[in-house]
Design a protein around this motif. Structure first.
Motif, mmCIF file in Angstrom:
data_model
loop_
_atom_site.group_PDB
_atom_site.id
_atom_site.type_symbol
_atom_site.label_atom_id
_atom_site.label_comp_id
_atom_site.label_asym_id
_atom_site.label_seq_id
_atom_site.Cartn_x
_atom_site.Cartn_y
_atom_site.Cartn_z
ATOM 1 N N ARG A 208 0.830 -1.215 0.000
ATOM 2 C CA ARG A 208 0.000 0.000 0.000
ATOM 3 C C ARG A 208 0.859 1.257 0.000
ATOM 4 O O ARG A 208 0.431 2.309 -0.455
ATOM 5 C CB ARG A 208 -0.933 0.007 1.222
ATOM 6 C CG ARG A 208 -2.050 -1.044 1.122
ATOM 7 C CD ARG A 208 -3.029 -0.873 2.255
ATOM 8 N NE ARG A 208 -3.806 0.349 2.117
ATOM 9 C CZ ARG A 208 -4.423 0.951 3.139
ATOM 10 N NH1 ARG A 208 -4.340 0.449 4.376
ATOM 11 N NH2 ARG A 208 -5.125 2.041 2.941
ATOM 12 N N ILE A 209 2.057 1.141 0.574
ATOM 13 C CA ILE A 209 2.989 2.272 0.527
ATOM 14 C C ILE A 209 4.325 1.781 -0.010
ATOM 15 O O ILE A 209 4.813 0.727 0.414
ATOM 16 C CB ILE A 209 3.261 2.882 1.919
ATOM 17 C CG1 ILE A 209 1.969 3.354 2.568
ATOM 18 C CG2 ILE A 209 4.238 4.048 1.818
ATOM 19 C CD1 ILE A 209 2.209 4.192 3.813
ATOM 20 N N ASP A 265 -1.229 2.828 -2.779
ATOM 21 C CA ASP A 265 -2.012 4.012 -2.402
ATOM 22 C C ASP A 265 -1.118 5.253 -2.386
ATOM 23 O O ASP A 265 -1.540 6.331 -2.765
ATOM 24 C CB ASP A 265 -2.640 3.804 -1.011
ATOM 25 C CG ASP A 265 -3.742 2.765 -1.066
ATOM 26 O OD1 ASP A 265 -4.246 2.494 -2.177
ATOM 27 O OD2 ASP A 265 -4.089 2.200 -0.005
ATOM 28 N N LEU A 266 0.112 5.074 -1.915
ATOM 29 C CA LEU A 266 1.044 6.205 -1.877
ATOM 30 C C LEU A 266 2.443 5.756 -2.306
ATOM 31 O O LEU A 266 2.988 4.777 -1.788
ATOM 32 C CB LEU A 266 1.115 6.808 -0.465
ATOM 33 C CG LEU A 266 2.038 8.028 -0.322
ATOM 34 C CD1 LEU A 266 1.530 9.218 -1.136
ATOM 35 C CD2 LEU A 266 2.207 8.417 1.144
ATOM 36 N N ILE A 268 6.188 7.166 -2.454
ATOM 37 C CA ILE A 268 7.060 8.243 -1.975
ATOM 38 C C ILE A 268 8.383 8.155 -2.732
ATOM 39 O O ILE A 268 9.138 7.194 -2.568
ATOM 40 C CB ILE A 268 7.302 8.137 -0.452
ATOM 41 C CG1 ILE A 268 5.947 8.007 0.287
ATOM 42 C CG2 ILE A 268 8.082 9.340 0.061
ATOM 43 C CD1 ILE A 268 6.078 7.920 1.811
ATOM 44 N N LYS A 287 -1.617 8.112 -5.171
ATOM 45 C CA LYS A 287 -1.003 9.406 -4.868
ATOM 46 C C LYS A 287 0.505 9.268 -4.919
ATOM 47 O O LYS A 287 1.046 8.213 -4.564
ATOM 48 C CB LYS A 287 -1.400 9.884 -3.457
ATOM 49 C CG LYS A 287 -2.897 10.131 -3.280
ATOM 50 C CD LYS A 287 -3.345 11.401 -3.974
ATOM 51 C CE LYS A 287 -4.864 11.555 -3.853
ATOM 52 N NZ LYS A 287 -5.379 12.547 -4.816
ATOM 53 N N LEU A 289 4.095 11.253 -3.708
ATOM 54 C CA LEU A 289 4.767 12.293 -2.917
ATOM 55 C C LEU A 289 6.234 12.300 -3.320
ATOM 56 O O LEU A 289 6.903 11.265 -3.239
ATOM 57 C CB LEU A 289 4.627 11.983 -1.414
ATOM 58 C CG LEU A 289 5.581 12.696 -0.449
ATOM 59 C CD1 LEU A 289 5.353 14.206 -0.456
ATOM 60 C CD2 LEU A 289 5.412 12.159 0.979
ATOM 61 N N ASP A 304 1.579 14.514 -6.796
ATOM 62 C CA ASP A 304 0.444 15.165 -6.146
ATOM 63 C C ASP A 304 0.934 16.057 -5.014
ATOM 64 O O ASP A 304 0.388 17.129 -4.771
ATOM 65 C CB ASP A 304 -0.505 14.105 -5.584
ATOM 66 C CG ASP A 304 -1.018 13.182 -6.666
ATOM 67 O OD1 ASP A 304 -1.914 13.611 -7.410
ATOM 68 O OD2 ASP A 304 -0.498 12.055 -6.793
#
Ligand SMILES: Cc1cc2nc3c(=O)[nH]c(=O)nc-3n(C[C@H](O)[C@H](O)[C@H](O)COP(=O)(O)OP(=O)(O)OC[C@H]3O[C@@H](n4cnc5c(N)ncnc54)[C@H](O)[C@@H]3O)c2cc1C
Ligand SMILES: Nc1ncnc2c1ncn2[C@@H]1O[C@H](COP(=O)(O)O)[C@@H](O)[C@H]1O
Lengths: 327, 255
Positions: A208-209, A265-266, A268, A287, A289, A304
Motif C-alpha cells: 500500500r505504501i 495508495d502512496l 514516496i 497518490k 509524494l 500530487d
C-alpha cells in the motif's frame, strides 16, 4: 458464423484476472463486427465455461492434450495456431501479460500472420489498403502509436490494466467444444519443468505504501532510513534504475519500464528525478509524494505532493514523527 | 559455445518524449542513443556464459548505419564479432525485422557454425512488439522462451528461469535454443578503456537485409494521455515531517 476468439490465461486450471480483461475487450470487438465471441482454454477445462459465459462468450473451446497440462509457450502457441486455422476467427484476442504476448507471438509466427502487442483500441478501418486501425502503446506506455493492420485475422493483445473487466448483464453458460490438437513431444520441449515458490509477504506489486529511492540516496547504506520508514508504515522499499545500476539495491526493487509497474495508495519518491521510464512504472499509484532538493525536478512537477529538501533529513524526521504520535 | 545477441538502437529520452513535427518519429535532436536495458543484460549474459564455457559472442543489429555505435559498444565489452543489417533508418515492422535477422543468422551459421544460444531482449524499448525473438526462433526451428531472468548451461541443456506472480518457473531447453531475457538477470559491466579503444578499430560486418514488409504499419506517434495534477508543496526540509504524517493519516495508511 465467424467469431472473435479470446485466449483465456490460466495456470494449471486457475484462471488469471487478465483473462477477464481479454473477454471484455473481445466482446467489444465482437459487438463492433456484429459477430459472436468464443473463448479458448488451452489445456483448461469445461469448468471455465461459467466465467466465459458470464463475460459473453457463446462457446468455449477446451483444447485438450497431455502436453498442455502445464504451461509451455510452444505447445500453447502451436495449439492456438491449429485452432485458428480450424475456426478461421474474425480476430484473436489476449491480454498483454508475459504469457498472453508470448502465446500470441508463438501462434502468429507459426501462422505467418502479424501480431500486435499492447493495443488500447481496435476498429475496422475505412482507409484504403488497411483492414484495421489500431492504437497501441510504445515505450512501456509513455507514447502511443496509431497503426494500420492489413491482416484479415488480426492477432492482438490488449494492454494489461487498460481494459476494465465487466461481466454481461444476463450471463449464460458457454457451450463447451473440445478441440484436440495434433502435437508431438517436440512441441513440449519448452514446457515448464519445475517451479520455485516465493515466500509470501508484501511485495512491490501488493504494497500500500512504497518508499522509493533514487540516485539522490547516494549509497546502499543510505537506504537504511528508507527501509526504516517503510517498515514503520508496513510498506516496502522501491528504487530507480540508477540505484540498481550502482548495485545499491537488487533489481527486484526497481520500479519502471524495465522493472515493476506498481500501483500503491502512496508512492514516496525520494531523490528520484522522474525520468519517463521511471514514471511509467509509478504513474498508476493513487497518490505520489516527491521528496527532492530540486523544485524543478520532473518528479516534483508530476507528483500530487512534494517536499523540497534533503531526503537524508526529511525521511528520518517522518519516521520519528510517526513514532512520536504513536507514543 | 557460440552465442549470438540481437540488440536494437533506440533513443534515450529523459523527462519526456518529444514527437517530431511529422508525427513519424521521436525528436532525437538532443538525445543520446542506447539499447534496451533488457538487451544490455543479454549481451552481459552472453559474455558471462562465454567466460565460463568458452566460445565467442556475435552481436547483430538491424537499423540505421549509426547503429554501428551499439555494435561497437558490444565489442568494447568483449564480444568478438558484430554484424550490422543497415536500413534507411525507418522502424521495420516485426515480421520484416525477424525475417532479416533470421537470414543474417543463417548466413553466419553456414559460414562459421551454429550458434548454441541466441539471446534477445524480452521486448524492444521503443516499439515493444514482444515477438522478434520468437519469430526468429520459429524461422530457425528452435526452442524459445521469453522473460528469462536466469540461465545455466550444462551438458548441452540451457536451464532458464522466469518470474511468475508466485515464484519462479524453470525451463530446460536442449541447445541450440533461443531465449528472451529481462533486465535483472545480471548487472552489466562497463567497458574498459582498452576495450573502448580496440572496438573503434574492430571490423563490423555489413549484411544488406532484404525482407518483405509485414502487415503492421505504424502510421504516427501520439503523446500518451497524462493526468495533470497541481503539485501541493507540503513544506521544506525536515520541518515538513508533520505535514507528511498528516497526509499518511488522511490517506488511512497509518492504521
Ligand atoms: C529503455 C530504458 C528503460 C529504462 N527503464 C527504467 C526503469 O525501469 N526504472 C527507472 O527508474 N529508470 C529506467 N530507465 C532510466 C531512466 O531514464 C533514468 O536514467 C533513471 O530513472 C534515473 O534515476 P534517478 O531518478 O534515481 O537518478 P537521477 O536522474 O540522477 O535523479 C536524481 C534526483 O535526486 C535528486 N537529489 C539529489 N540529492 C538529493 C537529496 N540529498 N535529497 C533529495 N533529492 C536529491 C536530484 O535533484 C535528482 O532529481 C530506463 C532508461 C531507458 C533508456
Ligand atoms: N532492429 C532490431 N535489430 C536487432 N534486434 C532487434 C531489432 N528489433 C528487435 N530486436 C530484438 O528482438 C527483441 C524483441 O523485440 P520486439 O519484438 O520489437 O519487442 C528485442 O529485445 C531485440 O533483442
Amino acid at each position: 458464423m465467424s467469431t472473435v476468439l479470446v485466449v483465456l490465461e490460466h495456470d494449471r486450471g486457475s484462471l488469471a484476472d487478465a483473462s477477464l480483461e481479454a473477454l471484455t475487450a473481445g466482446r467489444g470487438l465482437a459487438g463492433q463486427l456484429g459477430v459472436g465471441m468464443a473463448a479458448v482454454a488451452l489445456g483448461g477445462s469445461a469448468a471455465m465455461a461459467g466465467v466465459a459465459g458470464s463475460y459473453g462468450a457463446a462457446t468455449i473451446h477446451v483444447v485438450d492434450h497431455e502436453f498442455l497440462a502445464d504451461y509451455g509457450p510452444e505447445a500453447w502457441g502451436e495449439s492456438l495456431a491449429q485452432l485458428v486455422q480450424f475456426l478461421q476467427p474474425a480476430a484473436v484476442i489476449a491480454t498483454g501479460t508475459d504469457r498472453g504476448n508470448e502465446v500470441m507471438a508463438q501462434a502468429a509466427a507459426r501462422l505467418d500472420l502479424p501480431m500486435v502487442a499492447n493495443v488500447l483500441e481496435a476498429r475496422p478501418s475505412s482507409m484504403a489498403g488497411s483492414l484495421w486501425a489500431l492504437t497501441r502503446v510504445r515505450w512501456g506506455g509513455s507514447l502511443l502509436e496509431s497503426t494500420s493492420l492489413t491482416s484479415a485475422t488480426p492477432m492482438l493483445t490488449f494492454s494489461h490494466h487498460a481494459v476494465i473487466a465487466e461481466p454481461i448483464a444476463a450471463p449464460g453458460l458457454a457451450g463447451v467444444e473440445t478441440f484436440v490438437p495434433s502435437l508431438d513431444a517436440a512441441h513440449a520441449r519448452t514446457n515448464v519443468r519445475d517451479r520455485v515458490e516465493r515466500p509470501a509477504g508484501v511485495t512491490l506489486a501488493t504494497a500500500r505504501i512504497i518508499v522509493s529511492g533514487g540516485r539522490g540516496v547516494g549509497s546502499a547504506e543510505n537506504f537504511a532510513p528508507l527501509t526504516e520508514l517503510a517498515t514503520t508504515v508496513g510498506g516496502v522499499v522501491g528504487c530507480s534504475r540508477a540505484v540498481t545500476n550502482n548495485g545499491w539495491r537488487p533489481h527486484s526493487d526497481q520500479v519502471g519500464q524495465t522493472g515493476t509497474r506498481v500501483a500503491p495508495d502512496l508512492y514516496i519518491a525520494c531523490g528520484i528525478s522522474g525520468a519517463i521510464q521511471h514514471w511509467v512504472g509509478a504513474m498508476a499509484s493513487k497518490k505520489v509524494l516527491a521528496i527532492n532538493t530540486d523544485p524543478e525536478a520532473n518528479m516534483v512537477t508530476k507528483a500530487d505532493y512534494a517536499v523540497i529538501g534533503d531526503l537524508h533529513k526529511v525521511v528520518p524526521a517522518v519516521t520519528a514523527e510517526i513514532l512520536r504520535r504513536r507514543g | 559455445m557460440r552465442t549470438a545477441v540481437c540488440v536494437k538502437r533506440v533513443p534515450a529520452p529523459g523527462a519526456r518524449i518529444n514527437i517530431s513535427a511529422d508525427g513519424q518519429s521521436i525528436d532525437t535532436t538532443h538525445l543520446a542513443f542506447t539499447t534496451s536495458p533488457h538487451e544490455e543484460c543479454a549481451v552481459e549474459e552472453a559474455l558471462r556464459l562465454t567466460e565460463k564455457h568458452g566460445g565467442d559472442v556475435t552481436v547483430f543489429t538491424l537499423g540505421a548505419g549509426a547503429a554501428d555505435e551499439q555494435l561497437r559498444y558490444g565489442l568494447s565489452l568483449g564480444a568478438q564479432h558484430a554484424v550490422l543489417l543497415p536500413t534507411d533508418g525507418t522502424d521495420w515492422d516485426p515480421q520484416r525485422t525477424a525475417a532479416a535477422l533470421a537470414d543474417a543468422i543463417r548466413e553466419r551459421e553456414a559460414r562459421d557454425g551454429q550458434f548454441d544460444l541466441i539471446l534477445f531482449g524480452n521486448e524492444s524499448a521503443d516499439s515493444g512488439g514482444f515477438q522478434v525473438g520468437i519469430r526468429v526462433a520459429n524461422a530457425l526451428g528452435r526452442a524459445c522462451v521469453n522473460g528469462i531472468k536466469g540461465i545455466d548451461i550444462a551438458d548441452g541443456i540451457a536451464t532458464a528461469r522466469r518470474e511468475s506472480d508466485v515464484g519462479l518457473e524453470v525451463y530446460e531447453l536442449a541447445m541450440p535454443a533461443v531465449l528472451g531475457v529481462k533486465e535483472g538477470i545480471n548487472l552489466p559491466r562497463y567497458p574498459t578503456l582498452k576495450g573502448r579503444l580496440s572496438s573503434k578499430k574492430a571490423d563490423v560486418d555489413v549484411v544488406t537485409p532484404a525482407g518483405v514488409a509485414g502487415g503492421q504499419i505504424a502510421l504516427r506517434l501520439l503523446p500518451a494521455a497524462e493526468q495533470v495534477s497541481e503539485t501541493v508543496i507540503l513544506g521544506h526540509g525536515p520541518d515538513a515531517a508533520p505535514a507528511i504524517v498528516d497526509l499518511l493519516e488522511e490517506l488511512g495508511l497509518l492504521s
